[in-house]
Design a protein around this motif. Structure first.
Motif, short mmCIF file in Angstrom:
data_model
loop_
_atom_site.label_atom_id
_atom_site.label_comp_id
_atom_site.label_asym_id
_atom_site.label_seq_id
_atom_site.Cartn_x
_atom_site.Cartn_y
_atom_site.Cartn_z
N ALA A 138 0.84 -1.20 0.00
CA ALA A 138 0.00 0.00 0.00
C ALA A 138 0.88 1.25 0.00
O ALA A 138 2.00 1.24 0.52
CB ALA A 138 -0.90 0.02 1.24
N ARG A 139 0.35 2.31 -0.60
CA ARG A 139 1.06 3.60 -0.54
C ARG A 139 1.00 4.13 0.88
O ARG A 139 0.00 3.97 1.57
CB ARG A 139 0.41 4.61 -1.50
N ARG A 140 2.07 4.78 1.31
CA ARG A 140 2.12 5.39 2.64
C ARG A 140 1.16 6.58 2.67
O ARG A 140 0.90 7.22 1.65
CB ARG A 140 3.53 5.85 2.96
N THR A 141 0.66 6.86 3.86
CA THR A 141 -0.24 8.01 4.03
C THR A 141 0.20 8.84 5.22
O THR A 141 0.92 8.36 6.10
CB THR A 141 -1.71 7.56 4.24
N VAL A 142 -0.27 10.08 5.24
CA VAL A 142 -0.07 10.96 6.38
C VAL A 142 -1.34 11.80 6.50
O VAL A 142 -1.94 12.18 5.50
CB VAL A 142 1.18 11.86 6.23
N THR A 143 -1.78 12.02 7.73
CA THR A 143 -2.93 12.87 7.98
C THR A 143 -2.42 14.16 8.62
O THR A 143 -1.70 14.12 9.62
CB THR A 143 -3.95 12.18 8.89
N VAL A 144 -2.80 15.28 8.02
CA VAL A 144 -2.33 16.59 8.46
C VAL A 144 -3.50 17.36 9.06
O VAL A 144 -4.49 17.61 8.37
CB VAL A 144 -1.72 17.37 7.29
N PRO A 145 -3.40 17.73 10.34
CA PRO A 145 -4.47 18.57 10.91
C PRO A 145 -4.26 20.02 10.46
O PRO A 145 -3.17 20.56 10.60
CB PRO A 145 -4.26 18.43 12.42
N VAL A 146 -5.30 20.60 9.89
CA VAL A 146 -5.23 21.98 9.40
C VAL A 146 -6.19 22.82 10.24
O VAL A 146 -7.40 22.54 10.28
CB VAL A 146 -5.61 22.07 7.91
N GLN A 147 -5.65 23.84 10.90
CA GLN A 147 -6.49 24.71 11.72
C GLN A 147 -7.41 25.51 10.80
O GLN A 147 -6.97 26.17 9.89
CB GLN A 147 -5.61 25.66 12.53
N VAL A 148 -8.73 25.43 11.09
CA VAL A 148 -9.70 26.13 10.25
C VAL A 148 -10.44 27.24 11.01
O VAL A 148 -11.17 28.02 10.41
CB VAL A 148 -10.72 25.15 9.62
N SER A 149 -10.26 27.28 12.31
CA SER A 149 -10.86 28.34 13.12
C SER A 149 -10.01 28.52 14.38
O SER A 149 -9.13 27.72 14.66
CB SER A 149 -12.32 28.02 13.48
N ASP A 150 -10.28 29.59 15.12
CA ASP A 150 -9.48 29.92 16.30
C ASP A 150 -9.74 28.94 17.43
O ASP A 150 -10.83 28.93 18.01
CB ASP A 150 -9.78 31.34 16.76
N PRO A 151 -8.74 28.13 17.81
CA PRO A 151 -8.94 27.16 18.88
C PRO A 151 -8.58 27.69 20.26
O PRO A 151 -8.62 26.94 21.23
CB PRO A 151 -7.98 26.05 18.48
N GLY A 152 -8.25 28.97 20.38
CA GLY A 152 -7.75 29.52 21.63
C GLY A 152 -8.57 29.16 22.86
O GLY A 152 -8.05 28.51 23.79
N PRO A 153 -9.85 29.56 22.93
CA PRO A 153 -10.65 29.22 24.11
C PRO A 153 -10.80 27.71 24.31
O PRO A 153 -10.76 27.22 25.44
CB PRO A 153 -12.00 29.88 23.83
N ALA A 154 -10.94 26.96 23.20
CA ALA A 154 -11.07 25.51 23.32
C ALA A 154 -9.78 24.89 23.83
O ALA A 154 -9.80 23.94 24.62
CB ALA A 154 -11.47 24.90 21.98
N ARG A 155 -8.63 25.42 23.39
CA ARG A 155 -7.35 24.90 23.87
C ARG A 155 -7.21 25.17 25.37
O ARG A 155 -6.77 24.30 26.13
CB ARG A 155 -6.19 25.54 23.11
N ALA A 156 -7.60 26.36 25.80
CA ALA A 156 -7.52 26.69 27.23
C ALA A 156 -8.43 25.76 28.04
O ALA A 156 -8.03 25.27 29.10
CB ALA A 156 -7.90 28.15 27.45
N ALA A 157 -9.63 25.51 27.55
CA ALA A 157 -10.56 24.62 28.25
C ALA A 157 -10.01 23.20 28.31
O ALA A 157 -10.12 22.52 29.34
CB ALA A 157 -11.93 24.64 27.56
N TYR A 158 -9.38 22.75 27.21
CA TYR A 158 -8.80 21.42 27.19
C TYR A 158 -7.64 21.31 28.20
O TYR A 158 -7.54 20.34 28.95
CB TYR A 158 -8.31 21.06 25.78
N GLU A 159 -6.77 22.32 28.21
CA GLU A 159 -5.63 22.30 29.14
C GLU A 159 -6.11 22.29 30.59
O GLU A 159 -5.55 21.58 31.43
CB GLU A 159 -4.71 23.49 28.86
N LYS A 160 -7.16 23.05 30.88
CA LYS A 160 -7.72 23.06 32.24
C LYS A 160 -8.30 21.68 32.57
O LYS A 160 -8.08 21.15 33.67
CB LYS A 160 -8.81 24.12 32.39
N ALA A 161 -9.01 21.09 31.62
CA ALA A 161 -9.60 19.77 31.85
C ALA A 161 -8.52 18.71 32.06
O ALA A 161 -8.69 17.81 32.88
CB ALA A 161 -10.51 19.39 30.69
N GLU A 162 -7.41 18.82 31.33
CA GLU A 162 -6.29 17.89 31.52
C GLU A 162 -5.72 18.01 32.93
O GLU A 162 -5.46 17.01 33.59
CB GLU A 162 -5.16 18.21 30.51
#
Length: 163
Positions: free
Chosen positions: A13-37
């Motif tokens: 099979a051909r090798r693959t890679v999945t690239v996450p592309v930011q499509v909106s501002d994750p700032g508040p969500a990142r802060a909420a995730y870090e707090k939850a962690e």
């Protein structure tokens, strides 16, 4: 039925890679995730010190998982597969600098060649997306360029465990 080594190699099979592309501002969500962690870590530490309960840990995990899902919503996962080697070589050869180094100018064509989603197999569209002056920063363009070069020109990163 046993598959021969020749058959396995022919079906590679051909090798693959999945690239996450930011499509909106994750700032508040990142802060909420870090707090939850952190809250989950504290709940686990409290439980191990017998000052907390399994229920508190489970609640913290649910909160962390919800925050993680919200954070992921700010990214689109784009899958790329290694292109036909002849096509990759043609694209890279057409985009070399004076020293013979590959140029990031090949990025739109390489992205279109390697995109697994047929809708994204459009080099002019990629040019409009990743060119200078677009919403893609230089760092984002360079990251995608490096990932696609690694996918198409480098050895696979996988290492088999030693027996």
């Amino acid at each position: 039925m046993t598959v021969s080594l020749k058959e396995r190699l022919a079906a590679k099979a051909r090798r693959t890679v999945t690239v996450p592309v930011q499509v909106s501002d994750p700032g508040p969500a990142r802060a909420a995730y870090e707090k939850a962690e952190k809250d989950l870590l504290f709940a686990e530490l409290a439980k191990s010190g017998q000052k907390g309960t399994a229920k508190q840990v489970a609640t913290a995990k649910r909160t962390r998982d919800a925050a993680s899902a919200e954070l992921r919503d700010h990214f689109a996962e784009v899958e790329f597969a290694a292109g036909d080697p002849a096509d990759v070589e043609r694209i890279l050869a057409a985009h070399t600098d004076d020293e013979g180094e590959w140029s990031i100018d090949a990025l739109p064509e390489l992205a279109a060649l390697c995109a697994t989603d047929p809708e994204l197999q459009d080099a002019p569209w990629w040019s409009d997306q990743v060119g200078p002056g677009t919403t893609w920063s230089l760092g984002e363009r360079q990251d995608l360029w490096i990932r696609l070069l690694n996918l198409n020109t480098n050895l696979p990163p996988e290492q088999l465990p030693k027996d």
